[in-house]
Design a protein around this motif. Sequence first.
Motif, PDB file in Angstrom:
ATOM      1  N   ILE A 109      49.263  43.671  39.845  1.00  0.00           N
ATOM      2  CA  ILE A 109      48.793  42.350  39.433  1.00  0.00           C
ATOM      3  C   ILE A 109      47.448  42.036  40.073  1.00  0.00           C
ATOM      4  O   ILE A 109      46.549  41.478  39.424  1.00  0.00           O
ATOM      5  CB  ILE A 109      49.834  41.268  39.792  1.00  0.00           C
ATOM      6  N   HIS A 110      47.271  42.389  41.350  1.00  0.00           N
ATOM      7  CA  HIS A 110      46.000  42.123  42.017  1.00  0.00           C
ATOM      8  C   HIS A 110      44.853  42.820  41.290  1.00  0.00           C
ATOM      9  O   HIS A 110      43.798  42.213  41.029  1.00  0.00           O
ATOM     10  CB  HIS A 110      46.053  42.582  43.469  1.00  0.00           C
ATOM     11  N   THR A 111      45.048  44.071  40.942  1.00  0.00           N
ATOM     12  CA  THR A 111      44.009  44.819  40.225  1.00  0.00           C
ATOM     13  C   THR A 111      43.744  44.213  38.859  1.00  0.00           C
ATOM     14  O   THR A 111      42.589  44.034  38.450  1.00  0.00           O
ATOM     15  CB  THR A 111      44.430  46.291  40.072  1.00  0.00           C
ATOM     16  N   ALA A 112      44.832  43.877  38.149  1.00  0.00           N
ATOM     17  CA  ALA A 112      44.689  43.325  36.803  1.00  0.00           C
ATOM     18  C   ALA A 112      44.035  41.943  36.828  1.00  0.00           C
ATOM     19  O   ALA A 112      43.193  41.630  35.968  1.00  0.00           O
ATOM     20  CB  ALA A 112      46.062  43.247  36.120  1.00  0.00           C
ATOM     21  N   GLU A 113      44.387  41.104  37.792  1.00  0.00           N
ATOM     22  CA  GLU A 113      43.804  39.770  37.867  1.00  0.00           C
ATOM     23  C   GLU A 113      42.324  39.833  38.227  1.00  0.00           C
ATOM     24  O   GLU A 113      41.512  39.052  37.712  1.00  0.00           O
ATOM     25  CB  GLU A 113      44.544  38.921  38.907  1.00  0.00           C
ATOM     26  N   THR A 114      41.939  40.748  39.114  1.00  0.00           N
ATOM     27  CA  THR A 114      40.521  40.909  39.450  1.00  0.00           C
ATOM     28  C   THR A 114      39.722  41.286  38.216  1.00  0.00           C
ATOM     29  O   THR A 114      38.649  40.730  37.947  1.00  0.00           O
ATOM     30  CB  THR A 114      40.348  41.979  40.538  1.00  0.00           C
ATOM     31  N   ASP A 115      40.245  42.225  37.447  1.00  0.00           N
ATOM     32  CA  ASP A 115      39.568  42.646  36.218  1.00  0.00           C
ATOM     33  C   ASP A 115      39.525  41.504  35.208  1.00  0.00           C
ATOM     34  O   ASP A 115      38.517  41.305  34.518  1.00  0.00           O
ATOM     35  CB  ASP A 115      40.285  43.862  35.627  1.00  0.00           C
ATOM     36  N   SER A 116      40.611  40.731  35.122  1.00  0.00           N
ATOM     37  CA  SER A 116      40.666  39.619  34.175  1.00  0.00           C
ATOM     38  C   SER A 116      39.612  38.559  34.501  1.00  0.00           C
ATOM     39  O   SER A 116      38.923  38.050  33.605  1.00  0.00           O
ATOM     40  CB  SER A 116      42.060  38.982  34.193  1.00  0.00           C
ATOM     41  N   LEU A 117      39.452  38.219  35.782  1.00  0.00           N
ATOM     42  CA  LEU A 117      38.451  37.235  36.173  1.00  0.00           C
ATOM     43  C   LEU A 117      37.036  37.735  35.882  1.00  0.00           C
ATOM     44  O   LEU A 117      36.172  36.969  35.449  1.00  0.00           O
ATOM     45  CB  LEU A 117      38.602  36.907  37.656  1.00  0.00           C
ATOM     46  N   LYS A 118      36.785  39.020  36.101  1.00  0.00           N
ATOM     47  CA  LYS A 118      35.468  39.582  35.820  1.00  0.00           C
ATOM     48  C   LYS A 118      35.176  39.564  34.325  1.00  0.00           C
ATOM     49  O   LYS A 118      34.057  39.242  33.894  1.00  0.00           O
ATOM     50  CB  LYS A 118      35.380  41.017  36.351  1.00  0.00           C
ATOM     51  N   ARG A 119      36.186  39.897  33.516  1.00  0.00           N
ATOM     52  CA  ARG A 119      36.001  39.894  32.066  1.00  0.00           C
ATOM     53  C   ARG A 119      35.733  38.480  31.548  1.00  0.00           C
ATOM     54  O   ARG A 119      34.885  38.269  30.680  1.00  0.00           O
ATOM     55  CB  ARG A 119      37.247  40.455  31.374  1.00  0.00           C
ATOM     56  N   PHE A 120      36.463  37.506  32.082  1.00  0.00           N
ATOM     57  CA  PHE A 120      36.236  36.122  31.669  1.00  0.00           C
ATOM     58  C   PHE A 120      34.842  35.671  32.075  1.00  0.00           C
ATOM     59  O   PHE A 120      34.173  34.939  31.338  1.00  0.00           O
ATOM     60  CB  PHE A 120      37.280  35.196  32.306  1.00  0.00           C
ATOM     61  N   SER A 121      34.391  36.100  33.241  1.00  0.00           N
ATOM     62  CA  SER A 121      33.050  35.747  33.702  1.00  0.00           C
ATOM     63  C   SER A 121      31.987  36.293  32.754  1.00  0.00           C
ATOM     64  O   SER A 121      31.029  35.588  32.406  1.00  0.00           O
ATOM     65  CB  SER A 121      32.833  36.306  35.112  1.00  0.00           C
TER      66      SER A 121
END
Length: 587
Positions: free
Chosen positions: A182-194
């Motif tokens: 989840i930590h890896t996926a959430e980091t990627d998700s925030l970057k993609r949204f940015s």
Amino acid sequence: MLLASLVGSFVLRHWKAYASSAVMLVGVAVCTVWVPRKVGAMIDGLAAHSLSGQELMVQIMQLLGLGVAIYVLRVSWRIRLYGAAYRLGVELRMRLYARLSAQGPAFYHKQRTGDLMALATNDIDAIEMAAGEAMLAGFDGTLTLVMVLGVMLLGVDYRLALIALLPFPLMGLAFWTISRHIHTAETDSLKRFSALNDHVQESLSGVRTVRALGLETRSANQFSVLAGKAAEASLDAQKWEAAYEPAVGLTLTAASTLTLGLGGYLVWNNQLTIGALTSFTMYLGQLIWPMFAAGWVLSLIERGRAGLARLQPMLDAPLTVRDEGALTRIEDGSLVLRDVRYAYGLLDGEAARPALDGVSVVLRPGMTLGLVGPTGAGKSTLLRLLLRQATPQSGSVSWGGHSLSAYKLDALRAATSWVPQESFLFSASIAENIALARPGASRADIERAADMAAIHDDILRFPQGYDTPVGEKGITLSGGQRQRVAIARSLLAESSLLLLDDALSAVDTGTETRILEHLAALRAARPGLMAIIASHRLSAVADADQIVVLKDGRIVESGDHDTLLALDGWYASQWRYQQLEASLDAS
């Protein structure tokens, strides 16, 4: 800073809200744990025919009372706890805004607006939830788990409790594995949204250019790709979060199976009553919330960690211009640049060519300085140094006998009026945009400044006059009108130093002449006013007390208009060319 440290310090500062919420949660847990015991006692009483109708009604009313108490306490602690947790989001946004406001242009050369906006929304929301919902679920789940297990072990039957706990270590291992993903996926998700947010902001800001070049389809396709990647990253995070539920379900199913097997055996051998087994089964059902809470807490913590990992570098980013001065009032005196050198940084690992190299200028009170030269000569850079948007690598800049760094930035910028090349207007009325320099100015003062900037007559032709909204970034005004509104704003400020950075480039020569005449009258009315006019149009600086010609960051010519014409250098050549061009346009 670690997420635990950030949340921990916030909890300590708002301990009353968290303590009162904890007390109410204890009340909820006590009431919740009491319900199965009441139900078990009622079942045993009914089975033994020892419970009268009146006593049964009393027991039912007590259960209803417990339900009302649980409802009231749950609503109360939510209001109390979330009210405190939302303050963390407010504090973080204020810290981020204050930090971004204090940064100079060099910082924004490396940052994207959409990314900064994402930090202020999604990332801070994730941290806020870690301080609110995660704290709540963690405390409530842990408290419920301890109390339920305690009652199961000590109040019902320790044998059932021990066998029911056998599958739980496997669930803990599953939770640990899921939380890492989840930590890896959430980091990627925030970057993609940015990245998506940045594209939207950039496209909307340049929508007229996109339309003019016929790039709507291309922009839409880019948006589709970025939105798809953001959705995939978010879905990936949600998939891993969804994995908590099967882990909890399988664990509780296994625990229920083991409990019913052993419980049935104990009841069959009269070692356990049916009511006790019913109570234990209800307690086992109450473990669903602590298990889900554990998964939810881990998910929120990983989101918060990912958000803080992106936010913290911005909060810790060193200021590109330090505000360490102590003087709060600008001393009267000359503005002096001595052997100033400034370069914008490294290009391909090598030192960039200096934008200013060995520049020395003295501007006495009441003087007007003209800055001219080819594109890229260093005119705007010199003005940025005076505004302390940048600091020279060598040499010195002083005002009134003190280095600019000795003054507080607020004092320095309050004494300076600046009209940049690209004037920025806010989504407000024309009058409000002009009055930004002096919020308490009267309408008469605003109109007087507008008249000096040769924009008063244009404003009166608008349907709403000075109350006309200009739209975002002044989109409803022409380029020349935006420039003149910005000039009016600077003239209203009544500062000691006026900086015009090619601020007349979008107006015609007739309007330019009117503005320059008004500026001459203003300088006559305010003998101490210093002005620096940077311009490609030499007619804007012809009446200046001193004109400096910059080329490749160095002063190549200096003097008044007549002196420079006599030198027959770059200035004289450019003057003849522009005069010829003006005469051809007039014919």
